[in-house]
Motif scaffolding. Structure first.
Motif, PDB file in Angstrom:
ATOM      1  N   LEU A 174      37.930  36.130  46.925  1.00  0.00           N
ATOM      2  CA  LEU A 174      36.850  37.101  46.817  1.00  0.00           C
ATOM      3  C   LEU A 174      37.072  38.323  47.698  1.00  0.00           C
ATOM      4  CD1 LEU A 174      33.738  34.712  46.731  1.00  0.00           C
ATOM      5  CD2 LEU A 174      34.704  36.031  44.838  1.00  0.00           C
ATOM      6  N   PRO A 176      39.602  40.823  47.979  1.00  0.00           N
ATOM      7  CA  PRO A 176      40.490  39.757  47.510  1.00  0.00           C
ATOM      8  C   PRO A 176      41.756  39.669  48.359  1.00  0.00           C
ATOM      9  CG  PRO A 176      40.835  41.712  46.187  1.00  0.00           C
ATOM     10  CD  PRO A 176      39.805  42.075  47.221  1.00  0.00           C
ATOM     11  N   ALA A 216      41.598  35.485  36.993  1.00  0.00           N
ATOM     12  CA  ALA A 216      41.715  36.600  37.935  1.00  0.00           C
ATOM     13  C   ALA A 216      42.362  37.813  37.269  1.00  0.00           C
ATOM     14  CB  ALA A 216      42.524  36.164  39.156  1.00  0.00           C
ATOM     15  N   ASN A 219      39.755  39.574  35.109  1.00  0.00           N
ATOM     16  CA  ASN A 219      38.521  40.053  35.740  1.00  0.00           C
ATOM     17  C   ASN A 219      38.742  40.833  37.025  1.00  0.00           C
ATOM     18  OD1 ASN A 219      36.096  38.585  34.204  1.00  0.00           O
ATOM     19  ND2 ASN A 219      37.800  37.144  34.334  1.00  0.00           N
ATOM     20  N   SER A 220      39.984  40.935  37.490  1.00  0.00           N
ATOM     21  CA  SER A 220      40.262  41.678  38.720  1.00  0.00           C
ATOM     22  C   SER A 220      41.277  42.778  38.431  1.00  0.00           C
ATOM     23  CB  SER A 220      40.792  40.740  39.817  1.00  0.00           C
ATOM     24  OG  SER A 220      41.226  41.476  40.948  1.00  0.00           O
ATOM     25  N   GLU A 221      40.833  44.015  38.542  1.00  0.00           N
ATOM     26  CA  GLU A 221      41.739  45.141  38.300  1.00  0.00           C
ATOM     27  C   GLU A 221      42.868  45.158  39.328  1.00  0.00           C
ATOM     28  OE1 GLU A 221      41.601  50.056  38.161  1.00  0.00           O
ATOM     29  OE2 GLU A 221      39.760  48.887  38.372  1.00  0.00           O
ATOM     30  N   HIS A 222      42.547  44.811  40.568  1.00  0.00           N
ATOM     31  CA  HIS A 222      43.543  44.770  41.638  1.00  0.00           C
ATOM     32  C   HIS A 222      44.655  43.761  41.298  1.00  0.00           C
ATOM     33  CE1 HIS A 222      45.131  44.557  45.768  1.00  0.00           C
ATOM     34  NE2 HIS A 222      45.060  43.240  45.662  1.00  0.00           N
ATOM     35  N   PHE A 223      44.264  42.566  40.881  1.00  0.00           N
ATOM     36  CA  PHE A 223      45.235  41.522  40.547  1.00  0.00           C
ATOM     37  C   PHE A 223      46.033  41.895  39.299  1.00  0.00           C
ATOM     38  CE2 PHE A 223      46.424  37.420  38.643  1.00  0.00           C
ATOM     39  CZ  PHE A 223      47.018  36.798  39.729  1.00  0.00           C
TER      40      PHE A 223
END
Length: 391
Positions: A174, A176, A216, A219-223
């Motif tokens: 989280l 993250p 992930a 749903n996670s732009e960073h990942f």
């Protein structure tokens, strides 16, 4: 009457702690870690002056700080290595509770230093990354839970350790901080395997990790950005990975020469995440091979010593700590040569970073404490004693 004739027998004197520690500790590992630290200082002289100049600081500002924190880390390693397994278990349980609370409070009291992930506490003169300290104490705490399950009539330690691992990894994801989360999953999975987990369960856990990674990614732009960059067949030469791979290629076997490298001028993280690129460019693959050899030596030597250990807790905790140390080095160097997605992870004892080097010292100190030479009980005695083990 016997005492009057033969004289009273004196109680044997207990050996002082320092001679006992020096006699039982793995001095080869101590030497290898010291060499890694010295290599880190050498590379710091090459990598950090350009950054200091950009930040209007003294040329060797970061080198001095690295030396200071490195000495703290080495002191922490020596002090921790003097602990008994029982003391190590108790202090690690308290340390895990403290580090976990610090992780939970990050969204409220932490800072991201403009990097998009709230992972640090700012102390003004320095910063602290609690996830670095969480890793070794989590490993020892999990090993205690798992070893408790091996006692007849003991608690469901493996299930409890799995629940704790899921909670810890979820908190890190989280932030993250997928790098530290993946490292903890890998170390815990190896410990669980050594503890005797069924193969079907291990396959199920691997499937759960894949499912979590897919979630992930979606749903996670960073990942997703990091995974897409890793899977892209072409490398943008203006990215950090592009500069690092070009520097490694330019260095060749013997390097371009001390002070002649260019990657330190282009990468803001040359002294931390991409320190191996600096080593490869200025000193060549020869120094890189030495660094890899030292990490392999420390990790494999610890696993070899642990293979002769009959205490389940010591064997599990030592395996997890050795895995943490070795896999963090693999991840850092794998990112630099694009074998792994970018994760933002330091190279233990070599990269700049206060939390990193002190936490690495604690990790190696715990490993040294567990691999010290000690009398091994007979297997039958160990089984009998485990029924009434005081944990």
């Amino acid at each position: 009457m016997t005492d009057m004739v033969f004289g009273a027998q004196e109680a044997p004197e207990e050996e002082p702690i320092l001679p006992q520690w020096w006699r039982t500790v793995d001095r080869w590992t101590l030497s290898a870690v010291a060499i890694l630290f010295l290599i880190g200082l050498l590379l710091g002289f090459a990598a950090s002056p350009p950054l200091a100049e950009r930040n209007d600081l003294a040329p060797f500002h970061y080198v001095i700080r690295q030396a200071f924190f490195g000495v703290l880390g080495m002191m922490a390693m020596v002090i921790t290595s003097m602990m008994s397994p029982r003391s190590l278990r108790r202090w690690s349980t308290l340390g895990f509770a403290g580090a976990f609370i610090a992780i939970l409070l990050l969204p409220v009291l932490g800072t991201d230093f403009g990097k998009g992930a709230v992972r640090w506490y700012s102390l003004g003169f320095a910063s602290v990354q609690p996830s670095e300290f969480l890793k070794p104490v989590f490993v020892v705490f999990s090993a205690w839970l798992m070893s408790g399950a091996m006692v007849r009539g003991g608690p469901p330690g493996k299930t409890l350790s799995c629940a704790v691992a899921v909670i810890v990894v979820g908190c890190l994801a989280l932030q993250p901080d997928f790098g530290q989360a993946s490292l903890i999953v890998a170390a815990w999975g190896l410990m669980y395997f050594v503890a005797g987990a069924p193969m079907l369960l291990m396959i199920g856990l691997a499937g759960a990790v894949v499912a979590a990674g897919t979630y992930a990614y979606e749903n996670s732009e960073h990942f997703a950005r990091r995974i897409d960059g890793y899977l892209n067949p072409t490398i943008d030469p203006t990215t950090q990975i592009g500069y690092a791979t070009a520097a490694i290629r330019e260095g060749g076997i013997l390097g371009v020469g001390i002070g002649e490298g260019q990657v330190k001028e282009r990468l803001p993280d040359a002294h931390t995440d991409f320190i191996i690129a600096v080593a490869a460019e200025e000193y060549g693959l020869l120094l890189v091979w030495i660094i890899i050899g030292l990490f392999l030596f420390v990790t494999l030597r610890a696993l070899f010593r642990l293979s002769r250990e009959r205490d389940p807790f010591i064997r599990l905790a030592g395996t997890g700590l050795a895995a943490l140390f070795g896999m963090q080095a693999i991840i850092n160097m794998g990112v630099a040569v694009r074998l792994l997605p970018a994760k933002g992870m330091t190279l233990p004892f070599v990269s700049y970073g206060g939390s990193s080097v002190v936490a690495a010292g604690i990790t190696l100190g715990m490993l040294l404490a567990l691999t010290r030479r000690r009398p091994q009980e007979d297997l039958g005695d160990l089984v009998g004693l485990s029924r009434d083990r005081n944990v």
